[in-house]
Design an enzyme around this catalytic site. Structure first.
Site, PDB file in Angstrom:
ATOM      1  N   SER A 184     -10.579   0.361   7.349  1.00 48.94           N
ATOM      2  CA  SER A 184      -9.800   0.256   5.722  1.00 48.94           C
ATOM      3  C   SER A 184      -9.066  -1.080   5.406  1.00 48.94           C
ATOM      4  O   SER A 184      -8.695  -0.978   4.344  1.00 48.94           O
ATOM      5  CB  SER A 184      -8.995   1.508   5.793  1.00 48.94           C
ATOM      6  OG  SER A 184      -9.784   2.715   5.896  1.00 48.94           O
ATOM      7  N   LYS A 211       0.720  -1.238  -0.045  1.00 49.31           N
ATOM      8  CA  LYS A 211       0.172  -0.194   0.049  1.00 49.31           C
ATOM      9  C   LYS A 211       0.842   1.170   0.037  1.00 49.31           C
ATOM     10  O   LYS A 211       1.948   1.314   0.812  1.00 49.31           O
ATOM     11  CB  LYS A 211      -0.769  -0.147   1.335  1.00 49.31           C
ATOM     12  CG  LYS A 211      -2.084   1.046   1.245  1.00 49.31           C
ATOM     13  CD  LYS A 211      -2.973   0.979   2.519  1.00 49.31           C
ATOM     14  CE  LYS A 211      -3.889   2.191   2.409  1.00 49.31           C
ATOM     15  NZ  LYS A 211      -4.726   1.927   3.697  1.00 49.31           N
ATOM     16  N   SER A 235      -9.770   2.639   3.059  1.00 45.05           N
ATOM     17  CA  SER A 235      -8.979   3.217   2.100  1.00 45.05           C
ATOM     18  C   SER A 235      -7.953   2.176   1.234  1.00 45.05           C
ATOM     19  O   SER A 235      -7.430   2.391   0.289  1.00 45.05           O
ATOM     20  CB  SER A 235      -8.079   4.178   2.929  1.00 45.05           C
ATOM     21  OG  SER A 235      -7.238   3.330   3.700  1.00 45.05           O
TER      22      SER A 235
END
Length: 493
Positions: A183, A78, A159
């Site tokens: 998330s 990420k 997210s």
């Protein structure tokens, strides 16, 4: 079997027996990224040359008998984790040109154990969002589609939408993610994969771009519960560089996946039965509890009375901490700088932040600054912290009655990119089942468990005691075995 069809456990077994090599696995995933990423937009940065170089080195270590626990496994990172020598954006224009000179502890642990990094994956800007549509690099598309409406592009959740979409579409065997209010678990559920937010402090936050420091926690997403367990063991551990890192041993989480659930008491919180909850979500929840009872567990009705205050509490605490953390992006030390000749420092700040931050980030900074201001601190922020303590106490009292709690993971299946986006409050409700675990610092696992009427994945959530991820994995694996979730998205390698 194609190289991209392996689970992470299966890939490790194939590497150990010589059935495949890290180079073959890496090449197959890089080919898949080249074909599918133009549509999915899951990756912001692809590090193909570095990945192949790392794969060759990994194969050499394995041949020499020095294989690590994740030796040769291709992963996605990420783009909130700082990676030495590779740009880190946090999904924001304000970090244009930022190439960290250091590695985050979590990604460093994965490299230590032999993992191969394919690149950096997309996310909501500064992890602020639940749809992965707020990224400065464009939205991520969910690889799943509705059976009766295949033309509508769906969100992957956020997210960590890039992480979840990459794993679901077979562009990586696993990915790092972060969870501030759901998330990890929400995008995992919407993309039909597994994902765990560990206990706050289980994984170091050093080198992770901060959103809300008392809530942020790193964790993995992967195709199975066991794959998540394997990744978490490498990611976790005490780190003296993080004052909130817990100095506790890291168990063999993968072994815990085989634990029987017979005799466990599973909590069913009545407050999670919301008005207007879709019948499919309610039915899946009942089915999950039936599966656990069939395997010898006992279900116990419990009350978490302050759950109804969790969302408003979260959306005071998280923006407040974000407004403080994001004050460092001023155009002076790193990242984007926007200034006119002869302008003063205030003008530099204003121009840089206006150009660099997106709408959702600006909204949360404004909310956070407001609730921390002198006239409103006691009325909002201080009161939210008191309610947070009550939410934590609810769970502490529940642990006297139950060993784990099972709830829905999300209030719906994946929705369209053009749906719900015009109302921020409606978007915030996507986290209704997940924020309590962050406020209380508890581990939470999302497990794919079924499909809705349109063929989209739905997930269940397992929440556990602090630092009892082993029970969470055991319960999650039991649900996974019973659900036998084998459905695949329409877009995949």
């Amino acid at each position: 079997m194609r190289p991209t069809d392996h689970t992470l456990r299966g890939a490790l077994d194939a590497l150990a027996t010589g059935e495949t090599t890290s180079v073959k696995l890496t090449e197959a995933h890089l080919d898949a990224i080249a074909r599918l990423n133009p549509r999915l937009n899951a990756f912001i940065t692809v590090t193909a040359e570095k990945a192949l170089e790392a794969a060759r080195a990994s194969d050499a270590r394995r041949a020499a008998g020095r294989a690590g626990p994740l030796e040769g496994v291709p992963l996605a990172i990420k783009d909130l984790f700082c990676t030495e020598g590779v740009r880190t954006t946090a999904g924001s224009r304000i970090l244009d040109g930022f190439v960290p000179p250091y590695e985050s502890t979590v990604s460093g642990n994965l490299l230590r154990d032999g993992a191969v990094f394919l690149g950096k994956v997309n996310l909501d800007e500064f992890a602020m969002g639940s749809s992965n549509t707020t990224s400065a690099f464009g939205p991520v598309e969910n690889p799943w589609s509705r059976a009766n409406d295949p033309g509508t592009r769906l969100v992957p959740g956020g997210s960590s939408g890039g992480s979840a979409a990459a794993v679901a579409a077979r562009l990586a065997l696993g990915a790092t993610a972060t969870d501030t209010g759901g998330s990890i678990r929400q995008p995992a559920a919407l993309c039909g994969i597994a994902g765990i937010k560990p206990t706050y402090g289980r994984c170091s936050r050093f080198g992770i771009v901060a959103f809300a420091s008392s809530l942020d926690q790193a964790g993995p997403v992967a195709r199975t519960v066991e794959d998540c367990a394997i990744l978490l063991r490498s990611m976790a551990g005490f780190d003296p560089k993080d004052a909130t890192s817990a100095e506790m041993p890291v168990p063999d989480f993968a072994a815990a996946c085989a634990r029987p659930v017979k005799g466990l008491r599973i909590g069913v919180p009545r407050e999670y039965r919301l008005d207007g909850m879709p019948p499919e979500i309610e039915a899946l929840w009942r089915q999950g509890l039936d599966w656990l009872r069939d395997q010898g567990a006992e279900t116990v009705d419990i009350s978490l009375p302050h759950t109804k205050y969790a969302l408003p509490t979260y959306y005071i605490v998280a923006p407040a901490e974000a407004s403080s953390n994001l004050a460092r992006y001023d155009g002076v030390r790193f990242g984007q700088r926007v200034a006119e000749p002869g302008s003063d420092l205030r003008d530099l700040y204003e121009r840089t932040r206006a150009a660099g931050f997106g709408q959702e980030v600006r909204r949360r900074i404004m909310i956070g600054t407001y609730v921390l201001s002198a006239g409103y601190y006691d009325a909002y922020y201080l009161k939210a912290q008191k309610v947070r303590a009550l939410i934590r106490r609810d769970f502490e009292q529940a642990w006297g009655k139950v060993d784990a709690i099972v709830t829905p993971a999300t209030p719906s299946a994946a929705f369209g990119m053009d749906e719900r986006q015009d109302d921020p409050v409606t978007m915030y409700l996507n986290d209704v089942f997940t924020v309590t675990a962050n406020l209380a610092g508890l581990p939470g696992l999302a497990v794919p468990a079924g499909l809705d009427a349109q063929g989209l994945p739905l997930g269940l959530q397992v929440v556990g005691r602090p630092f009892d991820e082993e029970t969470v994995f055991g319960v999650g694996a039991a649900i996974e075995r019973a659900a036998n979730f084998t459905a695949l998205p329409g877009i995949r390698a």
